[in-house]
Each structure stands twice: as C-alpha cells, then as structure tokens.
Design a protein around this motif. Sequence first.
Motif, PDB file in Angstrom:
ATOM      1  N   ALA A   1       0.838  -1.198   0.000  1.00 12.10           N
ATOM      2  CA  ALA A   1       0.000   0.000   0.000  1.00 12.10           C
ATOM      3  C   ALA A   1       0.872   1.246   0.000  1.00 12.10           C
ATOM      4  O   ALA A   1       1.981   1.254   0.532  1.00 12.10           O
ATOM      5  N   ILE A   2       0.359   2.313  -0.615  1.00 13.02           N
ATOM      6  CA  ILE A   2       1.085   3.571  -0.706  1.00 13.02           C
ATOM      7  C   ILE A   2       0.495   4.583   0.274  1.00 13.02           C
ATOM      8  O   ILE A   2      -0.709   4.845   0.256  1.00 13.02           O
ATOM      9  N   THR A   3       1.342   5.135   1.124  1.00 11.33           N
ATOM     10  CA  THR A   3       0.944   6.173   2.073  1.00 11.33           C
ATOM     11  C   THR A   3       1.564   7.490   1.658  1.00 11.33           C
ATOM     12  O   THR A   3       2.789   7.572   1.471  1.00 11.33           O
ATOM     13  N   VAL A   4       0.755   8.524   1.479  1.00 13.16           N
ATOM     14  CA  VAL A   4       1.254   9.841   1.115  1.00 13.16           C
ATOM     15  C   VAL A   4       1.760  10.541   2.377  1.00 13.16           C
ATOM     16  O   VAL A   4       1.016  10.730   3.336  1.00 13.16           O
ATOM     17  N   LEU A   5       3.033  10.934   2.370  1.00 20.02           N
ATOM     18  CA  LEU A   5       3.643  11.611   3.511  1.00 20.02           C
ATOM     19  C   LEU A   5       3.620  13.121   3.363  1.00 20.02           C
ATOM     20  O   LEU A   5       3.505  13.834   4.353  1.00 20.02           O
ATOM     21  N   ALA A   6       3.752  13.615   2.135  1.00 25.45           N
ATOM     22  CA  ALA A   6       3.739  15.068   1.900  1.00 25.45           C
ATOM     23  C   ALA A   6       3.436  15.329   0.432  1.00 25.45           C
ATOM     24  O   ALA A   6       4.039  14.700  -0.448  1.00 25.45           O
ATOM     25  N   ASP A   7       2.526  16.241   0.169  1.00 24.03           N
ATOM     26  CA  ASP A   7       2.270  16.681  -1.200  1.00 24.03           C
ATOM     27  C   ASP A   7       1.976  18.174  -1.295  1.00 24.03           C
ATOM     28  O   ASP A   7       1.959  18.733  -2.384  1.00 24.03           O
ATOM     29  N   LYS A   8       1.754  18.811  -0.171  1.00 28.70           N
ATOM     30  CA  LYS A   8       1.478  20.251  -0.143  1.00 28.70           C
ATOM     31  C   LYS A   8       2.198  20.891   1.045  1.00 28.70           C
ATOM     32  O   LYS A   8       2.444  20.243   2.066  1.00 28.70           O
ATOM     33  N   PHE A   9       2.526  22.166   0.869  1.00 29.73           N
ATOM     34  CA  PHE A   9       3.050  22.963   1.966  1.00 29.73           C
ATOM     35  C   PHE A   9       2.315  24.290   1.983  1.00 29.73           C
ATOM     36  O   PHE A   9       2.247  24.986   0.972  1.00 29.73           O
ATOM     37  N   GLU A  10       1.728  24.587   3.132  1.00 28.75           N
ATOM     38  CA  GLU A  10       0.922  25.799   3.302  1.00 28.75           C
ATOM     39  C   GLU A  10      -0.161  25.896   2.231  1.00 28.75           C
ATOM     40  O   GLU A  10      -0.420  26.970   1.659  1.00 28.75           O
ATOM     41  N   GLY A  11      -0.780  24.759   1.931  1.00 26.02           N
ATOM     42  CA  GLY A  11      -1.902  24.710   1.015  1.00 26.02           C
ATOM     43  C   GLY A  11      -1.549  24.701  -0.462  1.00 26.02           C
ATOM     44  O   GLY A  11      -2.440  24.617  -1.312  1.00 26.02           O
ATOM     45  N   LYS A  12      -0.249  24.764  -0.803  1.00 22.46           N
ATOM     46  CA  LYS A  12       0.181  24.783  -2.201  1.00 22.46           C
ATOM     47  C   LYS A  12       0.992  23.533  -2.514  1.00 22.46           C
ATOM     48  O   LYS A  12       1.695  23.003  -1.656  1.00 22.46           O
ATOM     49  N   ARG A  13       0.898  23.072  -3.757  1.00 24.28           N
ATOM     50  CA  ARG A  13       1.596  21.849  -4.159  1.00 24.28           C
ATOM     51  C   ARG A  13       3.102  22.010  -4.062  1.00 24.28           C
ATOM     52  O   ARG A  13       3.646  23.105  -4.276  1.00 24.28           O
ATOM     53  N   LEU A  14       3.773  20.930  -3.728  1.00 25.88           N
ATOM     54  CA  LEU A  14       5.229  20.915  -3.758  1.00 25.88           C
ATOM     55  C   LEU A  14       5.715  21.084  -5.195  1.00 25.88           C
ATOM     56  O   LEU A  14       4.953  20.909  -6.156  1.00 25.88           O
TER      57      LEU A  14
ATOM     58  N   TRP B   1      13.704  13.909   5.656  1.00 27.73           N
ATOM     59  CA  TRP B   1      14.175  15.171   5.088  1.00 27.73           C
ATOM     60  C   TRP B   1      14.273  15.026   3.579  1.00 27.73           C
ATOM     61  O   TRP B   1      14.824  14.040   3.073  1.00 27.73           O
ATOM     62  N   PHE B   2      13.761  16.014   2.823  1.00 32.07           N
ATOM     63  CA  PHE B   2      13.828  15.922   1.365  1.00 32.07           C
ATOM     64  C   PHE B   2      13.994  17.294   0.728  1.00 32.07           C
ATOM     65  O   PHE B   2      13.640  18.323   1.319  1.00 32.07           O
ATOM     66  N   THR B   3      14.563  17.292  -0.480  1.00 27.42           N
ATOM     67  CA  THR B   3      14.739  18.518  -1.249  1.00 27.42           C
ATOM     68  C   THR B   3      13.615  18.648  -2.266  1.00 27.42           C
ATOM     69  O   THR B   3      13.046  17.657  -2.724  1.00 27.42           O
ATOM     70  N   ASP B   4      13.326  19.901  -2.655  1.00 25.87           N
ATOM     71  CA  ASP B   4      12.176  20.159  -3.531  1.00 25.87           C
ATOM     72  C   ASP B   4      12.509  21.209  -4.591  1.00 25.87           C
ATOM     73  O   ASP B   4      11.976  22.321  -4.570  1.00 25.87           O
ATOM     74  N   PRO B   5      13.395  20.865  -5.547  1.00 29.64           N
ATOM     75  CA  PRO B   5      13.719  21.788  -6.637  1.00 29.64           C
ATOM     76  C   PRO B   5      12.628  21.763  -7.713  1.00 29.64           C
ATOM     77  O   PRO B   5      11.525  21.273  -7.468  1.00 29.64           O
ATOM     78  N   LEU B   6      12.975  22.263  -8.903  1.00 32.88           N
ATOM     79  CA  LEU B   6      11.986  22.399  -9.978  1.00 32.88           C
ATOM     80  C   LEU B   6      12.148  21.396 -11.115  1.00 32.88           C
ATOM     81  O   LEU B   6      11.337  21.388 -12.050  1.00 32.88           O
ATOM     82  N   PHE B   7      13.173  20.540 -11.064  1.00 38.19           N
ATOM     83  CA  PHE B   7      13.544  19.753 -12.236  1.00 38.19           C
ATOM     84  C   PHE B   7      12.386  18.952 -12.841  1.00 38.19           C
ATOM     85  O   PHE B   7      12.243  18.856 -14.052  1.00 38.19           O
ATOM     86  N   GLY B   8      11.559  18.355 -12.013  1.00 38.08           N
ATOM     87  CA  GLY B   8      10.502  17.481 -12.517  1.00 38.08           C
ATOM     88  C   GLY B   8       9.361  18.200 -13.197  1.00 38.08           C
ATOM     89  O   GLY B   8       8.543  17.559 -13.874  1.00 38.08           O
ATOM     90  N   ILE B   9       9.290  19.535 -13.037  1.00 36.76           N
ATOM     91  CA  ILE B   9       8.204  20.289 -13.686  1.00 36.76           C
ATOM     92  C   ILE B   9       8.743  21.358 -14.633  1.00 36.76           C
ATOM     93  O   ILE B   9       7.980  22.159 -15.169  1.00 36.76           O
TER      94      ILE B   9
ATOM     95  N   HIS C   1       5.586  19.271 -17.714  1.00 42.28           N
ATOM     96  CA  HIS C   1       5.805  20.687 -17.479  1.00 42.28           C
ATOM     97  C   HIS C   1       4.598  21.308 -16.777  1.00 42.28           C
ATOM     98  O   HIS C   1       3.468  21.201 -17.238  1.00 42.28           O
ATOM     99  N   GLU C   2       4.874  21.957 -15.644  1.00 36.93           N
ATOM    100  CA  GLU C   2       3.832  22.627 -14.882  1.00 36.93           C
ATOM    101  C   GLU C   2       4.420  23.855 -14.201  1.00 36.93           C
ATOM    102  O   GLU C   2       5.633  23.949 -13.999  1.00 36.93           O
ATOM    103  N   LYS C   3       3.567  24.790 -13.832  1.00 38.98           N
ATOM    104  CA  LYS C   3       4.004  25.975 -13.124  1.00 38.98           C
ATOM    105  C   LYS C   3       4.198  25.665 -11.644  1.00 38.98           C
ATOM    106  O   LYS C   3       3.353  25.018 -11.030  1.00 38.98           O
ATOM    107  N   PRO C   4       5.289  26.161 -11.049  1.00 36.00           N
ATOM    108  CA  PRO C   4       5.473  25.953  -9.605  1.00 36.00           C
ATOM    109  C   PRO C   4       4.494  26.792  -8.803  1.00 36.00           C
ATOM    110  O   PRO C   4       4.091  27.881  -9.232  1.00 36.00           O
ATOM    111  N   GLU C   5       4.127  26.268  -7.653  1.00 41.30           N
ATOM    112  CA  GLU C   5       3.246  26.998  -6.751  1.00 41.30           C
ATOM    113  C   GLU C   5       3.996  27.553  -5.545  1.00 41.30           C
ATOM    114  O   GLU C   5       3.534  28.516  -4.910  1.00 41.30           O
ATOM    115  N   GLN C   6       5.127  26.947  -5.222  1.00 33.18           N
ATOM    116  CA  GLN C   6       5.937  27.431  -4.099  1.00 33.18           C
ATOM    117  C   GLN C   6       6.804  28.608  -4.544  1.00 33.18           C
ATOM    118  O   GLN C   6       7.332  28.611  -5.661  1.00 33.18           O
TER     119      GLN C   6
END
Length: 362
Positions: free
Chosen positions: A141-154, A169-177, A185-190
């Motif tokens: 089974a897959i458990t989501v640990l984090a997908d948003k910060f302060e209501g906006k997508r990572l 602990w994890f890093t959150d750059p822009l490479f995947g979008i 390709h997507e616009k960042p929200e952070q």
Amino acid sequence: MGMTRRNILSIGGAGLVAAAAGKAWGQSFPFPLNQRYPDPAIEILDPSFAKYRLYASSVEQLATGMRWAEGPAYFPEERYLLVSDIPNNRIMKYDEVNDTFTVFRSPANFANGNTRDREGRLITCEHSVTRRVVRTEKDGAITVLADKFEGKRLNAPNDVVVKSDGTIWFTDPLFGINGNYEGEHEKPEQATTNVYRIGTDGELAAVITDLMNPNGLAFSPDEKKLYIVEWKGTPNRSIWSYDIAVDGAASNKIKLIDAADFGALDGFKVDHDGNLWCGYGSNGALKEEPAQVAGRKAYTLKGKSEDLDGVMVFNPEGKPIGFIRLPERCANLAFGGPKGNRLYMASSHSLYALYVETKSAV
C-alpha cells in the motif's frame, strides 16, 4: 526474464545486440570494465584514500538501458537495490542474489530519490505528476507523507534521507516540472525551492529556504550536520553544510565544497568516517568562444565529460581525496551488499558497482 551474468556470457555478439534490443536493460559490454588489479579507474588523489581502495576489486557494469538512472536505495533483508529510471517513468530492481534487473514499478510518477526508513519501508520522491513523497508499506500500500506545503503543491521532490529519530528530510527543486523529459511541465506553486522535514507527527516544515534548486542531501555520521547540494550555486555547484539542532532547526550555513572544475555535484552518500561520496560529471557549461570541430564552429564544454564522469570522494573538510572514473556521468549512489561495502552507482544509462573498504554512515 531479467538478464543475468550467465546469460550475457553465454550469448555471442549478435545475440547480445538482439538481447539488448529486446530488453531495455540488457548488458552492453562484459564486466568488470578493467581486467587489471588494482583497477586504474580508482584514482587516489590523497594518500588518505588508499585505505578505502580494495586492491582486488574493480568497477563492474551490472545493467544498462536506462535513460537517466537516479535514486538508488538498498534493502539488505532481501538483498536488492532499487533505482529510478526517471524519463522512462519506472523504478528498476537489481537482485544481487540472482543477478537480475527487472521492473519494480511502472508507472512510478517519475520517481527520483528513494531511501529506506528505519522499519525497512521504501520512501520515494515522486518527481512529477503527483509531486509528493510517499511510503510503500510492507503490504504494498502507498501512504502519502507530503504533497502540499501551506496549502500549495510541492515543486518536484528530488532526494530524501531518513534521520535516526524517524524524521524524513527531502529537497524540492523544480527539475521534474521544468519540462517534459523528467516529468510533465507545470508551473510551480511554491515561491522558493526548499528543504523540508517531515516530523514523526507527520507535520511538514520548511527547514531551509535560501538555496536555489537544492538537490542531493545527507547527514554527517553524528547527524549534527546536514549537507546539501545547491544545483544553481554561484559561481559553481556547491555543497553547503548546516548545523542541525535537536528540534530540526538549521543554522551556521557554510560552503563545504565548490565544484570549481566545471563538475556537476548531484546525489551523494556519507560513509562512517564522514567522507562524502558524490555523483560527479560535467555541469554542461560551454566555453565563451566556439572552436573548430569536424570542419565547423561549435561551442564545446569547459570541462571534459571523460575527465569528470564518475564519483568524487571528499573528506569531512571538503578536500577531494579519491575519484572513481566511470564511462558515464554518475547521478547518485548507495552503499549495499551483505557487508555494506558495495558501492552502487546510478550513472546515466547504467548501474555500476565497486567493492570498497568502508560502508554507509547510516
């Protein structure tokens, strides 16, 4: 059926080409890459590195056929390694007991970094589409640990490490979008590209917010320092050191390593002596003026890939002490094997391995 060493050695050249065409992860050449001991691919840049080189060990190519290999994570109970193949949107599995390389998960939401938590569960950074950090439970089974910060997508979770207290602990750059190769390709929200901490209570906190596209990360053996690669470091890619308090607060930012030779620092691991084993290669920087290449003018790299591709080893003070030369750029690595002393190197299209006289600090 996965390709095995026995399969590879038993088929001829034409059969090898056919096998590689039929299996995207077929071997492209026999291993080890060098027949001599000591392997000339292991370069001692400082006498202190000599004790980590095993005289009768050489670099081996275990599998190939990936598009961009990343995020290796070793699972000692079952003796297998997982490695992300980001553009192919899958996670691959190398079984070191059976010497096979097969698909573990596809699609994988362009998975990038992987690690193992203290209970032996897989933690994955889903680099695009879902843009989240997830845990694979023992029952699958897959458990989501984090997908948003302060209501906006990572942005695009990249690399991940688990501290001994159970925090993630994890890093959150822009490479995947940023485009449509390593994701969608997507616009960042952070507003910033952060380093996050998931507490044991599940709370997500932005611990570091002043790095431009943070990438690989790892703790020192005593976990009092956190090292982080800044992909857009100035003027070169860098590794920064932060002091980490018991409550997770970061302070005392110091530049530990500067890739001043046009190298590209990426994922890395720390051994029990505090040395940093870093994926390395060209950062792609071009010379200011074109040169004559095959009768035409072309802008060439400032740093030659053939001189930079591999694993650069730095001591805890940031001094380069060793280099493992590879035929492909290494993006990330992990220690594994029954004794913890097998270095697995995820390198562009292939997975390589080398036995060394050390093991992970974790």
